[in-house]
Design a protein around this motif. Structure first.
Motif, PDB file in Angstrom:
ATOM      1  N   THR A  75     104.429 -26.372 -33.375  1.00  0.00           N
ATOM      2  CA  THR A  75     104.815 -25.401 -32.550  1.00  0.00           C
ATOM      3  C   THR A  75     105.780 -24.396 -33.133  1.00  0.00           C
ATOM      4  OG1 THR A  75     106.530 -26.816 -31.312  1.00  0.00           O
ATOM      5  CG2 THR A  75     104.145 -26.808 -30.438  1.00  0.00           C
ATOM      6  N   LEU A 115     110.866 -21.031 -23.789  1.00  0.00           N
ATOM      7  CA  LEU A 115     109.710 -20.904 -23.076  1.00  0.00           C
ATOM      8  C   LEU A 115     108.631 -21.930 -23.635  1.00  0.00           C
ATOM      9  CD1 LEU A 115     109.197 -17.101 -23.514  1.00  0.00           C
ATOM     10  CD2 LEU A 115     109.721 -18.392 -21.323  1.00  0.00           C
ATOM     11  N   ILE A 116     108.417 -22.390 -24.743  1.00  0.00           N
ATOM     12  CA  ILE A 116     107.558 -23.486 -25.180  1.00  0.00           C
ATOM     13  C   ILE A 116     108.143 -24.752 -24.395  1.00  0.00           C
ATOM     14  CG2 ILE A 116     107.064 -25.243 -26.816  1.00  0.00           C
ATOM     15  CD1 ILE A 116     106.872 -22.501 -28.779  1.00  0.00           C
ATOM     16  N   PHE A 119     106.903 -24.590 -20.732  1.00  0.00           N
ATOM     17  CA  PHE A 119     105.426 -24.872 -20.296  1.00  0.00           C
ATOM     18  C   PHE A 119     105.050 -26.188 -20.542  1.00  0.00           C
ATOM     19  CE2 PHE A 119     104.761 -20.026 -21.675  1.00  0.00           C
ATOM     20  CZ  PHE A 119     105.023 -19.829 -20.482  1.00  0.00           C
ATOM     21  N   SER A 120     105.941 -27.218 -21.354  1.00  0.00           N
ATOM     22  CA  SER A 120     105.373 -28.408 -21.687  1.00  0.00           C
ATOM     23  C   SER A 120     106.329 -29.517 -20.671  1.00  0.00           C
ATOM     24  CB  SER A 120     105.618 -28.803 -23.105  1.00  0.00           C
ATOM     25  OG  SER A 120     106.955 -28.746 -23.433  1.00  0.00           O
ATOM     26  N   ASP A 122     109.916 -30.143 -18.124  1.00  0.00           N
ATOM     27  CA  ASP A 122     110.588 -29.241 -16.795  1.00  0.00           C
ATOM     28  C   ASP A 122     111.891 -28.441 -17.322  1.00  0.00           C
ATOM     29  OD1 ASP A 122     111.786 -31.649 -17.179  1.00  0.00           O
ATOM     30  OD2 ASP A 122     112.809 -31.883 -15.085  1.00  0.00           O
TER      31      ASP A 122
END
Length: 146
Positions: A75, A115-116, A119-120, A122
């Motif tokens: 990532t 941001l990553i 998205f994955s 909380d």
């Protein structure tokens, strides 16, 4: 002096060893992505000047950081390539202060990390506190030593 250190493969090797060592120790105490911004800057230099051996080594360091942090593999590498390809040309066009660009690059990288993570998982105050701490540490390391 700043550009010479990030071009030196021996410096990148010892920076990677130091980063891995710090992440092993810090994974017990706080969110362990310490020095990811500095590794990101070294990765940008490797991509820009086509230092493939250094780039592979930096990808391995990113993988180790991702594994300790709970991110999916690659990532940070994909985030770095996305930032290099799409965001940095626009930032270079808009921002004319050459000395502040690297700090803005680090800040952009950590915004992408947030941001990553959102998205994955909380979002919580503890994460934001650790990211801000890591940003300050990366700014200090880049400003003082690189």
């Amino acid at each position: 002096m700043k550009n010479i250190l990030l071009h030196n493969p021996y410096f990148i090797f010892f920076l990677g060893i130091f980063t891995i060592f710090v992440n092993i120790i810090s994974s017990v105490h706080f969110f362990p992505i310490l020095l990811a911004g500095v590794i990101f800057l070294a990765f940008l230099k490797s991509v820009k000047y086509k230092y493939y051996y250094s780039m592979v080594y930096l990808i391995i360091i990113f993988l180790f950081i991702e594994y300790n942090s709970g991110f999916l593999p690659f990532t940070f590498t994909l985030l770095s390539l996305f930032i290099y390809t799409f965001i940095l040309p626009n930032l270079n066009r808009v921002i004319s202060l050459h000395n502040l660009n690297k700090y803005i690059y680090i800040l952009t990288f950590y915004i992408g990390v947030i941001l990553i993570w959102v998205f994955s998982n909380d979002l919580n105050f503890n994460l934001i506190r650790h990211i801000v701490l890591n940003i300050v540490i990366d700014f200090l390391i880049y400003g003082l030593f690189l």
